[in-house]
Design an enzyme around this catalytic site. Structure first.
Site, PDB file in Angstrom:
ATOM      1  N   GLY A  12      44.610  32.726  47.059  1.00  0.00           N
ATOM      2  CA  GLY A  12      45.181  33.776  46.217  1.00  0.00           C
ATOM      3  C   GLY A  12      44.707  33.770  44.781  1.00  0.00           C
ATOM      4  O   GLY A  12      45.406  34.268  43.896  1.00  0.00           O
ATOM      5  N   SER A  13      43.499  33.261  44.524  1.00  0.00           N
ATOM      6  CA  SER A  13      43.025  33.276  43.135  1.00  0.00           C
ATOM      7  C   SER A  13      42.817  34.723  42.660  1.00  0.00           C
ATOM      8  O   SER A  13      43.079  35.037  41.502  1.00  0.00           O
ATOM      9  CB  SER A  13      41.755  32.444  42.974  1.00  0.00           C
ATOM     10  OG  SER A  13      40.654  33.062  43.579  1.00  0.00           O
ATOM     11  N   ASN A  14      42.376  35.593  43.557  1.00  0.00           N
ATOM     12  CA  ASN A  14      42.242  37.012  43.170  1.00  0.00           C
ATOM     13  C   ASN A  14      43.606  37.644  42.923  1.00  0.00           C
ATOM     14  O   ASN A  14      43.786  38.418  41.986  1.00  0.00           O
ATOM     15  CB  ASN A  14      41.459  37.793  44.229  1.00  0.00           C
ATOM     16  CG  ASN A  14      39.966  37.558  44.124  1.00  0.00           C
ATOM     17  OD1 ASN A  14      39.306  38.084  43.234  1.00  0.00           O
ATOM     18  ND2 ASN A  14      39.432  36.725  45.010  1.00  0.00           N
ATOM     19  N   ARG A  91      41.906  39.569  58.238  1.00  0.00           N
ATOM     20  CA  ARG A  91      42.179  40.334  59.446  1.00  0.00           C
ATOM     21  C   ARG A  91      41.718  41.769  59.271  1.00  0.00           C
ATOM     22  O   ARG A  91      41.763  42.275  58.150  1.00  0.00           O
ATOM     23  CB  ARG A  91      43.699  40.450  59.591  1.00  0.00           C
ATOM     24  CG  ARG A  91      44.315  39.699  60.533  1.00  0.00           C
ATOM     25  CD  ARG A  91      45.787  39.566  60.506  1.00  0.00           C
ATOM     26  NE  ARG A  91      46.025  38.210  60.881  1.00  0.00           N
ATOM     27  CZ  ARG A  91      45.890  37.759  62.114  1.00  0.00           C
ATOM     28  NH1 ARG A  91      45.638  38.564  63.104  1.00  0.00           N
ATOM     29  NH2 ARG A  91      46.052  36.490  62.368  1.00  0.00           N
ATOM     30  N   ILE A  93      42.213  45.623  59.301  1.00  0.00           N
ATOM     31  CA  ILE A  93      43.338  46.551  59.167  1.00  0.00           C
ATOM     32  C   ILE A  93      43.269  47.534  60.339  1.00  0.00           C
ATOM     33  O   ILE A  93      42.213  48.080  60.644  1.00  0.00           O
ATOM     34  CB  ILE A  93      43.239  47.307  57.818  1.00  0.00           C
ATOM     35  CG1 ILE A  93      43.326  46.335  56.636  1.00  0.00           C
ATOM     36  CG2 ILE A  93      44.308  48.392  57.712  1.00  0.00           C
ATOM     37  CD1 ILE A  93      44.666  45.663  56.419  1.00  0.00           C
ATOM     38  N   ASN A 107      39.154  46.513  49.333  1.00  0.00           N
ATOM     39  CA  ASN A 107      38.894  45.123  49.724  1.00  0.00           C
ATOM     40  C   ASN A 107      37.802  44.549  48.831  1.00  0.00           C
ATOM     41  O   ASN A 107      36.963  45.281  48.304  1.00  0.00           O
ATOM     42  CB  ASN A 107      38.424  45.094  51.188  1.00  0.00           C
ATOM     43  CG  ASN A 107      38.125  43.679  51.665  1.00  0.00           C
ATOM     44  OD1 ASN A 107      38.893  42.744  51.415  1.00  0.00           O
ATOM     45  ND2 ASN A 107      37.008  43.502  52.353  1.00  0.00           N
ATOM     46  N   HIS A 109      34.722  41.610  48.987  1.00  0.00           N
ATOM     47  CA  HIS A 109      33.980  40.806  49.957  1.00  0.00           C
ATOM     48  C   HIS A 109      32.900  40.005  49.225  1.00  0.00           C
ATOM     49  O   HIS A 109      32.184  40.564  48.378  1.00  0.00           O
ATOM     50  CB  HIS A 109      33.349  41.719  51.021  1.00  0.00           C
ATOM     51  CG  HIS A 109      32.676  40.946  52.097  1.00  0.00           C
ATOM     52  ND1 HIS A 109      33.369  40.308  53.106  1.00  0.00           N
ATOM     53  CD2 HIS A 109      31.362  40.665  52.310  1.00  0.00           C
ATOM     54  CE1 HIS A 109      32.513  39.684  53.892  1.00  0.00           C
ATOM     55  NE2 HIS A 109      31.299  39.885  53.432  1.00  0.00           N
TER      56      HIS A 109
HETATM   57  C1  GAR Z   1      37.423  35.704  48.289  1.00  0.00           C
HETATM   58  O1  GAR Z   1      36.183  35.091  48.023  1.00  0.00           O
HETATM   59  C2  GAR Z   1      37.229  37.001  49.039  1.00  0.00           C
HETATM   60  O2  GAR Z   1      36.088  37.696  48.650  1.00  0.00           O
HETATM   61  C3  GAR Z   1      37.101  36.506  50.450  1.00  0.00           C
HETATM   62  O3  GAR Z   1      38.093  35.518  50.544  1.00  0.00           O
HETATM   63  C4  GAR Z   1      38.217  34.855  49.284  1.00  0.00           C
HETATM   64  C5  GAR Z   1      39.684  34.761  48.911  1.00  0.00           C
HETATM   65  O4  GAR Z   1      39.850  33.989  47.757  1.00  0.00           O
HETATM   66  N1  GAR Z   1      37.317  37.568  51.396  1.00  0.00           N
HETATM   67  C6  GAR Z   1      36.634  37.703  52.524  1.00  0.00           C
HETATM   68  O5  GAR Z   1      35.793  36.906  52.899  1.00  0.00           O
HETATM   69  C7  GAR Z   1      36.985  38.924  53.338  1.00  0.00           C
HETATM   70  N2  GAR Z   1      36.064  39.137  54.409  1.00  0.00           N
HETATM   71  P1  GAR Z   1      41.270  33.921  47.028  1.00  0.00           P
HETATM   72  O6  GAR Z   1      42.313  33.681  48.123  1.00  0.00           O
HETATM   73  O7  GAR Z   1      41.163  32.738  46.109  1.00  0.00           O
HETATM   74  O8  GAR Z   1      41.481  35.219  46.311  1.00  0.00           O
END
Ligand code: GAR
Length: 200
Positions: A12-14, A91, A93, A107, A109
């Site tokens: 969940g850093s984003n 997952r 959607i 999203n 990526h």
């Molecule tokens: C992020 O790097 C995001 O781009 C990736 O998961 C990570 C979540 O980081 N998403 C995917 O790969 C989606 N296909 P976070 O939990 O620290 O935000």
């Protein structure tokens, strides 16, 4: 301000960066919920600390994907959520949420799409030996990381070093996601132009 739910399955850093930007008034949005398919994920702790409602539902507790998403949808309706922001939600959607939130799901990526969609995009890029990868923010459609692209930024690979490459990508994600969402939700062109003029 648009009411937003952030979907996440991991650290969940984003989520953190987006929520902090919203609280600081740098992002024109109200982050009203975290939706997770992983009740143990660290993003749940972050949400509690930030005072954001948590919707934690295990897909395996439901008979079908439709049932699972309908349960999420009920919670989202209750909270009057208008936009879904996926941030490490691992997952696809399904139709239920895609229909309810048509053109209102985004999203992030960790690659320059259409290269390396799906899981472990950073690992895929390293395995392929590309010298440059990056980050993509895009609208979500029924495909795997296939929706219309909103923004992209390149990141140089640190050869043979996953940790450093990941670090670079995450740093770019945090900046690009907030910036892109801000552009998406800007109150009005003239209001933002007013702010811009003030700065100049
Ligand atoms: C992020 O790097 C995001 O781009 C990736 O998961 C990570 C979540 O980081 N998403 C995917 O790969 C989606 N296909 P976070 O939990 O620290 O935000």
């Amino acid at each position: 301000k648009p009411k937003v739910a952030i979907f996440a399955s991991g650290s969940g850093s984003n989520f953190q960066v987006i929520t902090d930007a919203a609280s600081a008034g740098e992002l024109h949005a109200d982050i009203v919920a975290v939706v997770t398919d992983k009740p143990q994920a660290f993003v749940v702790e972050r949400a509690k600390t930030a005072g954001v409602a948590v919707v934690a539902l295990r897909p395996s507790d439901f008979a079908s994907k439709v049932d699972y998403e309908e349960a999420i949808l009920q919670e989202l309706k209750q909270l009057e959520v208008e936009w879904l922001v996926l941030a490490g939600y691992m997952r696809l959607i399904g139709d239920t949420l895609l229909t309810a939130y048509a053109n209102r799901i985004v999203n992030i990526h960790p690659s320059l799409l259409p290269s390396f969609p799906g899981k472990d995009a950073i690992g895929q890029a390293l395995a392929h030996g590309v010298k440059v990868t990056g980050v993509t923010v895009h609208y979500v459609d029924a495909g795997m990381d296939t929706g219309p692209i909103l923004s992209q930024q390149a990141v140089e690979v640190v050869e043979g070093n996953r940790e450093q490459t990941e670090h670079r990508i995450h740093a770019v994600e945090h900046e690009l996601y907030t910036k892109t969402l801000q552009q998406l939700w800007m109150p009005t062109a003239s209001a933002s132009q007013g702010r811009l003029n003030k700065k100049l």
